[in-house]
Design an enzyme around this catalytic site. Structure first.
Site, PDB file in Angstrom:
ATOM      1  N   ARG A   1      -8.184  -8.424  -7.008  1.00  0.00           N
ATOM      2  CA  ARG A   1      -8.926  -9.683  -6.887  1.00  0.00           C
ATOM      3  C   ARG A   1     -10.405  -9.374  -6.916  1.00  0.00           C
ATOM      4  O   ARG A   1     -10.811  -8.208  -6.982  1.00  0.00           O
ATOM      5  CB  ARG A   1      -8.580 -10.368  -5.564  1.00  0.00           C
TER       6      ARG A   1
ATOM      7  N   LYS B   1       0.831  -1.210   0.000  1.00  0.00           N
ATOM      8  CA  LYS B   1       0.000   0.000   0.000  1.00  0.00           C
ATOM      9  C   LYS B   1       0.867   1.264   0.000  1.00  0.00           C
ATOM     10  O   LYS B   1       0.447   2.306  -0.500  1.00  0.00           O
ATOM     11  CB  LYS B   1      -0.944  -0.018   1.202  1.00  0.00           C
TER      12      LYS B   1
ATOM     13  N   ASN C   1      -7.602  -3.449  -4.711  1.00  0.00           N
ATOM     14  CA  ASN C   1      -7.664  -4.878  -4.454  1.00  0.00           C
ATOM     15  C   ASN C   1      -7.584  -5.615  -5.782  1.00  0.00           C
ATOM     16  O   ASN C   1      -8.489  -5.510  -6.618  1.00  0.00           O
ATOM     17  CB  ASN C   1      -8.948  -5.253  -3.723  1.00  0.00           C
TER      18      ASN C   1
ATOM     19  N   GLU D   1     -10.406   1.388  -4.230  1.00  0.00           N
ATOM     20  CA  GLU D   1     -11.109   1.877  -3.053  1.00  0.00           C
ATOM     21  C   GLU D   1     -10.712   3.319  -2.746  1.00  0.00           C
ATOM     22  O   GLU D   1      -9.531   3.682  -2.818  1.00  0.00           O
ATOM     23  CB  GLU D   1     -10.815   0.993  -1.842  1.00  0.00           C
TER      24      GLU D   1
ATOM     25  N   GLU E   1      -1.041   6.526   8.604  1.00  0.00           N
ATOM     26  CA  GLU E   1      -1.631   7.631   7.860  1.00  0.00           C
ATOM     27  C   GLU E   1      -2.647   8.317   8.760  1.00  0.00           C
ATOM     28  O   GLU E   1      -3.072   7.751   9.780  1.00  0.00           O
ATOM     29  CB  GLU E   1      -2.294   7.144   6.564  1.00  0.00           C
TER      30      GLU E   1
ATOM     31  N   HIS F   1     -12.920  -2.091  11.108  1.00  0.00           N
ATOM     32  CA  HIS F   1     -12.416  -1.837   9.760  1.00  0.00           C
ATOM     33  C   HIS F   1     -12.806  -2.931   8.774  1.00  0.00           C
ATOM     34  O   HIS F   1     -12.217  -3.040   7.698  1.00  0.00           O
ATOM     35  CB  HIS F   1     -10.889  -1.649   9.758  1.00  0.00           C
TER      36      HIS F   1
END
Length: 651
Positions: free
Chosen positions: A283, A116, A281, A266, A189, A224
């Site tokens: 997938r 990420k 993602n 996302e 973050e 989350h």
């Protein structure tokens, strides 16, 4: 050409892929752990190969074993599903090196998005808005989100509000990420306490066509992890121009890494429609059915066709109507989302069917993507999700109402679930208004059970009458006599049931004039499975199902799970005061105290790992640790005594 597909996964996603594969005339191969040997998906495959062991690290995360299974069973393609190895570039390359078809994006694209940290840099360079990573954390940066660089699903994530907690939370998040994904890298973050989680489904073929199929909103989350997903997004629907901007950003993201296949970009958005890239993602997503519902597409079939080299048409179909998906978890929301294990005695949702790429018009339909059936055992080794329940409707209001009704009338026996919470969400005024940011539970709580105290009391009466009817039906002598019959009236029949924190003592007599009990209640009929009562002027039916140590009563008043209370409990089974017991089977990953230590109420004593999540066992009160019966690395069963904290003079 693809002839046989191995799904490198388990549960509902394996069943989902198998259904489409069978519809296309392809063979299917399952892999399974020891604990999953009797799981429904294993029996539905044409062939199955066991991966010895139970923990993901021994089984579903062993790419070498999965590839060996594909070769042994004659599969020529591998579909990764989601989670486990689905976003592991090394596994994808190994599949290709083995001469098998990889049903997923290019290895380079997986690698680019696998971190990420690096993904954000790539997206910023491509002109996609991002939230910057924090190189260091100062007091002014708080709160911050510690996040796993690999994987997803809420694992390896921690919100930190105090600087003094940062080091410990980084350590905990890293350990959880390492266990779940095999990579303990984390980063920080800024944490936006409230926001909208909006994602765009993309599909890209090998010929340069990139689709932005539609957006989904997944803002209602716990730990989350998503709980409710829908398409289209209520926020995007009301912000002019937001959809086109989102789609443009998603296409840029896919094109920047040469993406091929199905993927999801996302974003985190605010109420004005401003959005930032979170991750991509590489997938299929858990929530892909809502996109299928509004577009009529079968995304798994498209994955297979893209992998075979087929081209997409120029434009995707336009979405029609509204679709909502909820995740049915084996957990107790009122007890800090504590996962639940055990046997699922019954699992039935009325009016449901499985129809990927189904009708987008006409009557609303309900789809259930489930990893379980009646009789399934819910183990502690994997995710707590039992099923996804998806509905389509011409409007959002119709879809929400139909889904809430189907869930409320479902029969789910044996394992506590979040079903009541899901119905409460769907009927909540804020949800109806589309006010569904990530702070939903913090703002509104987790609701109340569908059945209130009066419903529980009536359900206990129904359970007692059904038990009496069962006893008379199986009696070998004078079975035609009413329950508790005497020549001369004596004491009433008494039975006690526990429901949550409440205990109900049912007192009744069955006479020639009918039922005699407290309140204005008349018995219409009673059998072992069904009781009908006239409560005042209203007739109500109760479906009763009895299992060892459990009675489940379903009615329009709400589902009630009752535990029969023994009249003469065994003293040997009573726990000592201050005993802390394992709420679920799991592994002790850390012990923070020793015998003789003084502890404060709420102080963490030890940590368990179960269902891929970490769970803290805390002191129930101030006191002294008198007993500590487990050590790090030990496997414990549900109900096992972990420690005893003595209070005051008993210490």
């Amino acid at each position: 050409m693809i002839n046989s597909v191995l799904v490198a996964n388990r549960g509902e996603i394996a069943r989902r892929v198998f259904r489409t594969a069978r519809a296309l005339g392809l063979g299917t191969v399952a892999v399974h752990s020891t604990a999953d040997a009797s799981a429904p998906y294993v029996g539905e495959a044409d062939a199955a190969v066991q991966l010895p062991g139970n923990a993901p690290g021994e089984t579903y995360l062993r790419g070498d074993l999965v590839i060996a299974a594909a070769r042994a069973a004659g599969a020529d393609a591998v579909h990764p599903g989601y989670g486990f190895l689905s976003e592991n570039a090394g596994f994808a390359q190994a599949v290709i090196d083995a001469g098998l078809t990889w049903i997923g994006p290019p290895v380079e694209a997986i690698a680019a998005m696998g971190s990420k940290v690096e993904a954000k840099k790539l997206m910023a360079a491509a002109g996609v808005p991002v939230l910057a990573e924090l190189e260091s954390v100062e007091a002014d940066d708080l709160p911050v989100l510690v996040k796993a660089s690999a994987g997803g699903g809420g694992r390896g994530m921690r919100v930190v509000h105090r600087l003094e907690d940062l080091a410990g939370e980084i350590e905990a998040a890293s350990a959880e990420a390492l266990s779940a994904f095999g990579d303990g890298t984390v980063f920080c973050e800024r944490y936006l306490a409230t926001g909208r989680h909006i994602e765009v489904q993309v599909l890209a073929d090998q010929h340069g066509t990139v689709w932005a199929v539609g957006e989904r909103e997944c803002s209602i989350q716990r730990r989350h992890q998503k709980v409710v997903e829908e398409s289209p997004s209520p926020l995007v629907e009301r912000v002019p121009g937001m959809r086109s901007s989102l789609f443009e950003a998603a296409r840029k993201a896919a094109e920047a890494i040469g993406y091929v296949g199905a993927g999801t970009v996302e974003f985190l958005a605010d109420e004005s429609g401003k959005f930032y890239f979170l991750e991509m993602n590489t997938r299929l997503q858990v929530e892909h059915p809502v996109t299928e519902a509004v577009t009529g597409l079968d995304l798994v079939a498209l994955q297979l066709s893209i992998a075979a080299g087929e081209a997409l048409s120029t434009q995707p179909p336009e979405p029609v109507g509204h679709s909502i998906e909820v995740r049915l978890y084996a957990e107790d929301p009122a007890q800090d989302w504590q996962p639940q294990t055990g046997r699922l005695h019954r699992f039935a949702i009325p009016g449901s069917e499985f129809e990927p790429g189904g009708s987008r018009s006409g009557s609303p339909w309900i789809r259930v993507d489930s990893g379980v059936v009646a009789g399934s055992e819910v183990s502690p080794y994997y995710d707590a999700m039992l099923a996804k329940v998806i509905v389509w409707g011409a409007t959002r209001e119709v879809a929400a109402r139909r889904l809430a009704s189907a869930l409320a009338s479902a029969q789910i026996h044996g394992v506590r679930t979040n079903r009541d919470l899901l119905v409460w969400i769907l009927r909540h005024p804020a949800f109806g208004a589309g006010d569904t940011d990530t702070g939903f539970f913090e703002r509104y709580g987790v609701g109340e059970p569908l059945a209130d105290k009066e419903a529980e009391e009536l359900s206990a009466l129904a359970a007692a009458l059904a038990d009496a009817a069962r006893n008379r039906a199986t009696a070998r002598v004078q079975g035609r006599l009413p329950s508790g019959w005497r020549n001369l009236p004596s004491q009433p029949q008494r039975k006690s049931f526990a429901a949550g924190d409440s205990t109900y003592e049912v007192s009744y007599r069955l006479t020639r004039d009918g039922l005699v009990t407290d309140g204005d209640v008349k018995l219409v009929e009673a059998s072992a499975e069904r009781v009908v009562l006239d409560v005042g002027a209203v007739r109500r039916g109760f479906a009763v199902a009895a299992y060892p140590g459990l009675v489940c009563v379903d009615s329009a008043l709400g589902p009630v799970a009752l535990t029969p209370v023994e009249r003469f409990p065994d003293p040997a089974q009573q726990l000592a005061a201050g005993s802390l017991v394992a709420p679920m089977p799991g592994s002790v990953i850390r012990v923070g105290v020793a015998v003789g230590d003084e502890v404060k109420q709420g102080q963490p004593l030890l940590w368990l790992e179960a269902m891929k999540m970490e769970h803290t066992i805390s002191a129930p009160s101030d006191g002294v640790v008198a007993e500590l019966t487990v050590g790090e690395g030990e496997q414990v069963e549900v109900g096992a005594v972990l420690a005893v904290v003595r209070v005051g003079e008993d210490a």
